[in-house]
Enzyme design. Structure first.
Site, short mmCIF file in Angstrom:
data_model
loop_
_atom_site.label_atom_id
_atom_site.label_comp_id
_atom_site.label_asym_id
_atom_site.label_seq_id
_atom_site.Cartn_x
_atom_site.Cartn_y
_atom_site.Cartn_z
N THR A 183 0.82 -1.23 0.00
CA THR A 183 0.00 0.00 0.00
C THR A 183 0.85 1.27 0.00
OG1 THR A 183 -1.52 1.27 1.40
CG2 THR A 183 -0.13 -0.30 2.53
N ASP A 184 0.27 2.35 -0.49
CA ASP A 184 0.98 3.64 -0.44
C ASP A 184 1.14 4.13 1.00
OD1 ASP A 184 -1.65 4.44 0.15
OD2 ASP A 184 -1.78 5.95 -1.42
N GLU A 185 0.37 3.55 1.93
CA GLU A 185 0.44 4.02 3.32
C GLU A 185 1.80 3.74 3.96
OE1 GLU A 185 -2.75 3.55 6.02
OE2 GLU A 185 -4.27 3.72 4.46
N LYS A 197 2.08 -3.54 7.33
CA LYS A 197 2.27 -3.73 5.88
C LYS A 197 3.73 -3.42 5.48
CE LYS A 197 -0.49 -4.56 3.12
NZ LYS A 197 -0.98 -5.88 2.62
N TYR A 220 -1.72 -0.62 11.22
CA TYR A 220 -1.96 -1.26 9.92
C TYR A 220 -0.79 -1.02 8.97
CZ TYR A 220 -3.42 -1.43 5.03
OH TYR A 220 -3.45 -1.66 3.67
P1 NAD Z 1 -10.41 -6.48 2.55
O1 NAD Z 1 -10.37 -6.21 4.00
O2 NAD Z 1 -11.63 -6.11 1.77
O3 NAD Z 1 -10.15 -8.04 2.28
C1 NAD Z 1 -9.17 -8.77 2.96
C2 NAD Z 1 -9.45 -10.24 2.73
O4 NAD Z 1 -8.40 -10.99 3.34
C3 NAD Z 1 -10.76 -10.75 3.34
O5 NAD Z 1 -11.42 -11.59 2.43
C4 NAD Z 1 -10.32 -11.51 4.57
O6 NAD Z 1 -11.21 -12.56 4.93
C5 NAD Z 1 -8.97 -12.04 4.12
N1 NAD Z 1 -8.05 -12.32 5.21
C6 NAD Z 1 -7.70 -11.53 6.25
N2 NAD Z 1 -6.81 -12.14 7.04
C7 NAD Z 1 -6.58 -13.35 6.50
C8 NAD Z 1 -5.75 -14.44 6.84
N3 NAD Z 1 -4.98 -14.42 7.95
N4 NAD Z 1 -5.74 -15.54 6.06
C9 NAD Z 1 -6.51 -15.58 4.94
N5 NAD Z 1 -7.35 -14.59 4.57
C10 NAD Z 1 -7.36 -13.48 5.33
O7 NAD Z 1 -9.13 -5.79 1.95
P2 NAD Z 1 -8.88 -5.12 0.52
O8 NAD Z 1 -9.28 -3.71 0.58
O9 NAD Z 1 -9.42 -6.01 -0.54
O10 NAD Z 1 -7.28 -5.15 0.48
C11 NAD Z 1 -6.60 -6.27 -0.05
C12 NAD Z 1 -5.11 -6.03 0.06
O11 NAD Z 1 -4.76 -4.84 -0.63
C13 NAD Z 1 -4.64 -5.84 1.50
O12 NAD Z 1 -3.39 -6.48 1.63
C14 NAD Z 1 -4.46 -4.33 1.64
O13 NAD Z 1 -3.44 -4.03 2.56
C15 NAD Z 1 -4.06 -3.95 0.23
N6 NAD Z 1 -4.42 -2.58 -0.20
C16 NAD Z 1 -5.72 -2.16 -0.12
C17 NAD Z 1 -6.04 -0.89 -0.59
C18 NAD Z 1 -7.46 -0.37 -0.55
O14 NAD Z 1 -7.66 0.81 -0.86
N7 NAD Z 1 -8.46 -1.16 -0.22
C19 NAD Z 1 -5.04 -0.06 -1.12
C20 NAD Z 1 -3.72 -0.53 -1.15
C21 NAD Z 1 -3.43 -1.80 -0.71
O1 DAU Z 2 -4.00 4.27 0.88
C1 DAU Z 2 -4.30 2.92 0.75
C2 DAU Z 2 -5.12 2.49 1.94
O2 DAU Z 2 -6.42 3.03 1.75
C3 DAU Z 2 -5.18 0.98 2.12
O3 DAU Z 2 -3.90 0.48 2.36
C4 DAU Z 2 -6.13 0.61 3.26
O4 DAU Z 2 -6.28 -0.79 3.34
C5 DAU Z 2 -7.49 1.24 2.99
O5 DAU Z 2 -8.36 0.99 4.07
C6 DAU Z 2 -7.34 2.75 2.76
O6 DAU Z 2 -6.97 3.42 4.01
P1 DAU Z 2 -7.56 4.85 4.40
O7 DAU Z 2 -7.42 5.03 5.85
O8 DAU Z 2 -7.01 5.91 3.52
O9 DAU Z 2 -9.11 4.60 3.95
P2 DAU Z 2 -10.48 4.93 4.71
O10 DAU Z 2 -11.57 4.66 3.73
O11 DAU Z 2 -10.57 4.32 6.04
O12 DAU Z 2 -10.38 6.51 4.92
C7 DAU Z 2 -10.20 7.38 3.82
C8 DAU Z 2 -10.18 8.82 4.36
O13 DAU Z 2 -11.49 9.13 4.83
C9 DAU Z 2 -9.25 9.01 5.54
O14 DAU Z 2 -8.67 10.29 5.47
C10 DAU Z 2 -10.17 8.93 6.76
C11 DAU Z 2 -11.48 9.48 6.22
N1 DAU Z 2 -12.70 8.92 6.82
C12 DAU Z 2 -12.83 7.57 6.82
C13 DAU Z 2 -13.95 6.97 7.37
C14 DAU Z 2 -14.10 5.46 7.41
C15 DAU Z 2 -13.69 9.75 7.32
O15 DAU Z 2 -13.59 10.99 7.28
N2 DAU Z 2 -14.80 9.17 7.86
C16 DAU Z 2 -14.96 7.80 7.93
O16 DAU Z 2 -16.00 7.35 8.47
#
Ligand code: NAD
Ligand code: DAU
Length: 338
Positions: A130-132, A158, A154
């Site tokens: 992730t970019d985080e 990562k 988190y």
């Molecule tokens: P998500 O939370 O929607 O899905 C995660 C999945 O992993 C779920 O199906 C969960 O059951 C499974 N899981 C969790 N722990 C597990 C374990 N120990 N063994 C097997 N399965 C397990 O997450 P997402 O948003 O689809 O993100 C997927 C990946 O991409 C993550 O690694 C996250 O860090 C990365 N990522 C997400 C974002 C985003 O914006 N959502 C951005 C950058 C990177």
């Molecule tokens: O940048 C990539 C990441 O993006 C991934 O690695 C993470 O898995 C994914 O969850 C996401 O993280 P963020 O913290 O950026 O996403 P989130 O949707 O939780 O929040 C986005 C922005 O919105 C953040 O600045 C917090 C704000 N927010 C979020 C929620 C849930 C609010 O203002 N209100 C809310 O209720």
């Protein structure tokens, strides 16, 4: 049917990005077979994959990437050539409240996968990061060499996994590739994250909780563009390398909120200002030059992605109302006892 020529182990495939990726790969590569290993945490949902559950090229296995016995058995019996690891705890707010599961899945789970790769050998291991990991970016756009400065449990878990992967590349010559994408949005995203939470709350006539000033900036990428990027890195990326995948759509949370309010014909009175997230990163951004040189750029504009996303949530109320009311969770507890 054409002869199958590759078995891909996708971990965490019942979550948001994994679900989109599985659909994308099955459609694009008719000779690939997919095994989806997922623990079915609160975020994993087999309803996402119901349409392919009888596809002979797809198999679901319920299991934990941090469980050595399960992982080694899968490597031994299924002999995957490629692993794409999406499995992780993914929600920053949950990591602040209760970090333990993040350490186990996001760090220890990756270690267990790497050890299996070391023992059984495979063609490529793609770690979805992730970019985080770069932390809050004051100015400019970090490239893949930038310092890691994660802020939350988190993102530090990562970042730890990325370092672990790099060490297994250097020390054991494992075929590691890492992608770091920005904030994804699109269908099947769990309604705890900003965009699906705000859409579904408004569809239910509930207020939308905006943290702090609403000025925090994220770089948004439509999930299919991320899937295309991961596909390219898998097939064309250089082993040992990291690739940033940024959407180049920097927006602050208030801008995102206004787009959603507008599309759903709601006014600003639905916004509820709430306390800020502790350690809230102000801005994420990514330099994309490396993946662009490989031939990738996003094809979904932010406006198009948002239209598709809001339409999807409007058309799939059954999916998210079941999640919000806990129906799926109760169902999986009964159906998938270990
Ligand atoms: P998500 O939370 O929607 O899905 C995660 C999945 O992993 C779920 O199906 C969960 O059951 C499974 N899981 C969790 N722990 C597990 C374990 N120990 N063994 C097997 N399965 C397990 O997450 P997402 O948003 O689809 O993100 C997927 C990946 O991409 C993550 O690694 C996250 O860090 C990365 N990522 C997400 C974002 C985003 O914006 N959502 C951005 C950058 C990177
Ligand atoms: O940048 C990539 C990441 O993006 C991934 O690695 C993470 O898995 C994914 O969850 C996401 O993280 P963020 O913290 O950026 O996403 P989130 O949707 O939780 O929040 C986005 C922005 O919105 C953040 O600045 C917090 C704000 N927010 C979020 C929620 C849930 C609010 O203002 N209100 C809310 O209720």
């Amino acid at each position: 049917m054409a002869k199958l020529n590759k078995t891909i182990l996708i971990t965490g495939g019942a979550g948001f990005i994994g679900t989109n990726f599985i659909h994308y790969i099955l459609e694009k590569y008719p000779r690939y077979r997919i095994i989806n290993l997922d623990k079915l945490t609160y975020a994993g949902n087999l309803a996402n994959l119901a349409d392919i559950s009888n596809n002979s090229r797809y198999q679901f296995i319920k299991g934990d990437i941090a469980d050595e016995t399960t992982v080694q058995r899968i490597f031994k019996t299924k002999k995957p050539q490629i692993v794409v690891n999406f499995a992780a705890e993914s929600h920053v707010d949950r990591s602040i409240l209760d970090p333990q599961a993040f350490m186990r899945s996001n760090i220890f789970g990756v270690y267990i996968l790497l050890e299996a790769v070391k023992k059984y050998g495979i063609g490529r291991f793609i770690q979805i990061s992730t970019d985080e990991v770069y932390g809050s970016v004051a100015k400019g756009k970090p490239n893949e060499q930038a310092r890691l400065l994660p802020s939350s449990p988190y993102s530090s878990a990562k970042a730890s996994a990325d370092l672990l992967c790099q060490s297994y590349y250097k020390t054991f010559h494992l075929p590691i590739l890492i992608t770091r994408s920005s904030n994804n949005f699109g269908p099947w995203q769990y309604p705890e994250k900003l965009i699906p939470l705000f859409i579904t709350n408004l569809l239910e006539n509930k207020p939308i909780p905006l943290y702090g000033t609403g000025k925090n900036i994220r770089d948004w990428i439509y999930v299919i563009d991320n899937c295309r990027g991961i596909d390219l890195v898998w097939h064309k990326g250089k082993i040992g390398e990291i690739y940033n995948l940024g959407g180049y759509n920097e927006k602050n949370n208030l801008e995102i909120t206004n787009v959603i309010l507008d599309k759903l014909n709601k006014n600003k009175s639905w916004i509820k200002r709430v306390a800020d997230r502790p350690g809230h990163d102000l801005r994420y951004a990514l330099n994309n030059q490396k993946i662009r040189r490989l031939g990738w750029k996003p094809i979904y504009s932010f406006a198009k992605g948002m239209r598709l996303t809001i339409d999807w949530y409007q058309q799939h109320q059954d999916w998210w109302t079941k999640i919000k009311s806990g129906v799926y969770r109760q169902y999986y507890k009964k159906q998938y006892k270990k």
